[in-house]
Design a protein around this motif. Structure first.
Motif, PDB file in Angstrom:
ATOM      1  N   SER A  44      -6.308 -10.204  -6.252  1.00  0.00           N
ATOM      2  CA  SER A  44      -7.609  -9.826  -5.705  1.00  0.00           C
ATOM      3  C   SER A  44      -8.672  -9.806  -6.796  1.00  0.00           C
ATOM      4  O   SER A  44      -9.802 -10.259  -6.593  1.00  0.00           O
ATOM      5  CB  SER A  44      -7.515  -8.443  -5.043  1.00  0.00           C
ATOM      6  N   ALA A  45      -8.303  -9.275  -7.964  1.00  0.00           N
ATOM      7  CA  ALA A  45      -9.268  -9.178  -9.061  1.00  0.00           C
ATOM      8  C   ALA A  45      -9.727 -10.560  -9.517  1.00  0.00           C
ATOM      9  O   ALA A  45     -10.923 -10.796  -9.724  1.00  0.00           O
ATOM     10  CB  ALA A  45      -8.651  -8.402 -10.224  1.00  0.00           C
ATOM     11  N   LYS A  97      -2.676   4.927  -5.793  1.00  0.00           N
ATOM     12  CA  LYS A  97      -3.058   4.708  -7.190  1.00  0.00           C
ATOM     13  C   LYS A  97      -2.617   5.852  -8.096  1.00  0.00           C
ATOM     14  O   LYS A  97      -2.106   5.597  -9.194  1.00  0.00           O
ATOM     15  CB  LYS A  97      -4.569   4.483  -7.294  1.00  0.00           C
ATOM     16  N   ASP A  99       0.808  -1.214   0.000  1.00  0.00           N
ATOM     17  CA  ASP A  99       0.000   0.000   0.000  1.00  0.00           C
ATOM     18  C   ASP A  99       0.843   1.266   0.000  1.00  0.00           C
ATOM     19  O   ASP A  99       0.302   2.370   0.107  1.00  0.00           O
ATOM     20  CB  ASP A  99      -0.915   0.021   1.231  1.00  0.00           C
ATOM     21  N   ALA A 105       2.736  -5.076  -5.036  1.00  0.00           N
ATOM     22  CA  ALA A 105       1.533  -4.286  -5.322  1.00  0.00           C
ATOM     23  C   ALA A 105       0.805  -4.851  -6.535  1.00  0.00           C
ATOM     24  O   ALA A 105      -0.428  -4.979  -6.539  1.00  0.00           O
ATOM     25  CB  ALA A 105       1.918  -2.824  -5.564  1.00  0.00           C
ATOM     26  N   ASP A 106       1.560  -5.205  -7.568  1.00  0.00           N
ATOM     27  CA  ASP A 106       0.961  -5.766  -8.783  1.00  0.00           C
ATOM     28  C   ASP A 106       0.297  -7.110  -8.494  1.00  0.00           C
ATOM     29  O   ASP A 106      -0.821  -7.392  -8.940  1.00  0.00           O
ATOM     30  CB  ASP A 106       2.040  -5.912  -9.853  1.00  0.00           C
ATOM     31  N   SER A 151      -2.978  -6.781  -6.254  1.00  0.00           N
ATOM     32  CA  SER A 151      -4.112  -6.230  -6.998  1.00  0.00           C
ATOM     33  C   SER A 151      -4.633  -7.222  -8.022  1.00  0.00           C
ATOM     34  O   SER A 151      -5.852  -7.415  -8.168  1.00  0.00           O
ATOM     35  CB  SER A 151      -3.711  -4.921  -7.679  1.00  0.00           C
ATOM     36  N   THR A 152      -3.719  -7.891  -8.747  1.00  0.00           N
ATOM     37  CA  THR A 152      -4.144  -8.862  -9.754  1.00  0.00           C
ATOM     38  C   THR A 152      -4.795 -10.077  -9.098  1.00  0.00           C
ATOM     39  O   THR A 152      -5.846 -10.558  -9.548  1.00  0.00           O
ATOM     40  CB  THR A 152      -2.936  -9.320 -10.599  1.00  0.00           C
TER      41      THR A 152
END
Length: 590
Positions: free
Chosen positions: A275-276, A132, A128, A268-269, A272-273
């Motif tokens: 989670s999606a 963004k 975090d 971070a990548d 986020s990926t």
């Protein structure tokens, strides 16, 4: 054991009907893994074969230790420039290929070790550290850097320059001097157009594979090598041996610095990926286990002449669309790559280098987020500025300084919000319960002699004097207020520095006959104030549970009644202070 090694749990719960789907998805995935792995290896300044070694081992490592069912790891376009920026300065001027591989492998081992240690320490929150807006700016800068860096290769010539401006200038000079190879430019530009068209109009078609096959075919049909087009050539045959990279102690410092940046971006990548895609499959994300999976993938790659890896959203999407159910998809892909380099290492010998540049350039275009940048401009100018600053940091200073700038800007923005929180006066609005911002409701009523002031943030060393100066400004009104009531519900903390400031402020107000009163203080904050001994100067009776109870006490004491609607009692709060009122720390009261 299942908790530490999710791959064992996947095996124990595997369903027979998944096998065919995983195998088919693995075959389809391989068609993307091979050309991208080779292209991203060259982007990192390494031989193409190392991209295949990396793909094999990271897929296997994550299949054993990674918690996600279908997440695909591998060489990544966002990490390539970071790897190159780390290892190229450590290599001799003419470039020692073996040393470059050793440095990249050690970099992967360091990244893996940091990931695993951070997981044990439960430091998954470091993902975090980049907001963004700054990530958008960083990725835009990275996309431009990759694009400009690949242009000479796309046009079939080489340049000797560093930095975005230097590389762009050298490329333009090369074009002006006629160094471009027409056949190479034709192959490269046609490859970019083909990939973009297929991705836009036929998204389920393997665009990169089709472009690679057509490029290899064009080499044979048009004899591109005779027209000055560089080819990949025959790859080294066989599986790489287990290798402990040998480097000097002086190399460890720069490698650790580069690894830190890679860890932040990769984590971070990945989070986020993951989670999606987890949201689509009903999984829950375990950030610390993801760090172990990424760490294991990097350790495996580093021990077999590979380089640092990250999650690939595009390759994961391909696996999902192809029907992948488990990490067996990645294992199938790794096995097929092994068969290729062992049995047919010359399969890609006629692949033009400009075709690899086309793969990298199209990947870089997917990194850029122009619509997101425009949205920031329309919605929040401050965050747009942060995004542009991160973009310029990458573009002008380089990839590694760029990631440092991105992290620093994100942290400074958090500090800025706490340093200059939104503050306002509150008043009563007819027909609405509670008390409301007079800037939103200019006709709000007020009680003569009472100022209700809300400070939307913790009170600590950096903003305590700002709070003090604002209260003093309100105290200088004509006529002066009797009470200055602090609507303190948003005040989540008061540190020792702020405590001393409050004590000094209250003594000064008392001398003027003005009471400093608090309403809605959270119990932990109230206990801190008592522990600091502030109740020696601030009347203990001047702490109220709610604004309503404080207002009732004031009216009972003074007999005041609500005045006609108007502007703020003492003028607009914060006028001329320069505070960024576009950054509220909490919703307006009521």
């Amino acid at each position: 054991m299942f908790g530490w090694v999710p791959g064992l749990q996947a095996i124990s719960s595997y369903r027979r009907e998944w096998l065919a789907k995983d195998i088919v998805a693995g075959v389809v995935l391989t068609t993307l893994l091979v050309p991208q792995g080779m292209a991203y290896a060259e982007l990192a300044g390494l031989p193409p074969i190392t991209g295949l070694y990396t793909s094999i081992l990271c897929l296997a490592g994550y299949a054993v230790f990674g918690p996600s069912r279908i997440l695909v790891l591998g060489p990544d376009s966002s990490l390539g420039p970071m790897i190159a920026a780390t290892i190229l300065p450590l290599i001799a001027a003419n470039g020692d290929e073996k040393r470059a591989i050793a440095l990249a492998s050690m970099l992967a081992l360091i990244v893996g070790a940091i990931m695993i240690l951070a997981s044990v320490a439960k430091l998954g929150f470091i993902a975090d550290l980049i907001s963004k807006p700054t990530m958008i700016g960083y990725m835009n800068g990275l996309a431009l850097t990759i694009l400009v860096g690949q242009l000479p290769k796309l046009f079939g010539f080489k340049i000797d320059a560093e930095g975005l401006i230097g590389e762009a200038t050298a490329f333009v000079k090369g074009l002006a001097n006629g160094e471009a190879v027409a056949a190479a430019a034709t192959v490269g530009i046609a490859g970019i157009v083909l990939i973009l068209v297929l991705q836009r109009w036929l998204p389920k078609v393997p665009a990169v594979l089709i472009m690679v096959v057509l490029a290899i075919a064009s080499t044979t049909v048009f004899h591109l090598a005779d027209h000055g087009v560089s080819l990949v050539g025959v790859l080294p045959k066989g599986f790489p041996p287990l290798t402990i990279p040998h480097i000097g102690l002086s190399d460890l410092g720069p490698l650790f610095a580069g690894a830190a940046g890679i860890v932040v971006v990769s984590l971070a990548d990945t989070i986020s990926t993951a989670s999606a895609f987890a949201a689509r499959t009903g999984q829950e994300i375990n950030g610390n286990q993801e760090m172990i999976g990424i760490g294991a993938a990097n350790l495996a790659a580093g021990l077999f002449q590979g380089f640092p890896v990250s999650t690939s959203g595009s390759r994961t999407a391909v696996a999902e669309r192809s029907g992948a159910k488990t990490q067996l998809t990645g294992v199938v892909g790794a096995a097929l790559i092994i068969l290729m380099i062992v049995l047919v290492p010359d399969l890609f010998r006629n692949l033009p280098q400009p075709a690899l540049a086309a793969v990298v350039i199209t990947a870089s275009l997917s990194l850029a987020d122009i619509p997101g940048t425009v949205r920031l401009w329309r919605q929040r100018k401050v965050e747009f500025g942060l995004s542009i600053a991160a973009f310029l940091g990458v573009a002008l200073l380089g990839v590694l300084p760029g990631i440092a700038i991105a992290v620093a800007l994100s942290i400074l923005n958090v500090f800025r919000r706490a340093w200059w929180p939104y503050d306002t006066e509150l008043g009563r609005v007819e027909g609405l319960a509670g008390y409301h911002d007079v800037h939103s409701y200019p006709r709000a009523e007020h009680l003569p002699g009472l100022v209700i002031y809300r400070f939307d943030g913790p009170l600590f060393f950096a903003n305590a004097t700002t709070f003090r100066d604002e209260v003093r400004r309100m105290a200088r009104a004509d006529p002066p207020p009797t009470w200055i009531l602090i609507a303190a519900e948003p005040m989540t903390d008061v540190d020792t520095t702020a405590s001393d400031v409050l004590e000094e402020l209250d003594e000064g107000l008392n001398a003027q006959g003005i009471s400093l009163v608090f309403a809605g203080l959270k119990d932990p904050v109230r206990r801190k104030i008592e522990r600091y001994g502030l109740t020696r100067t601030i009347n203990p009776q001047h702490f109220f549970p709610t604004i309503e109870s404080a207002v009732a006490a004031f009216r009972q004491e003074t007999g005041a009644d609500w005045a006609a609607a108007g502007q703020a009692t003492t003028g607009e709060t914060g006028a001329g202070s320069g505070r960024p009122h576009d950054v509220p720390a909490s919703p307006p009261a009521g």
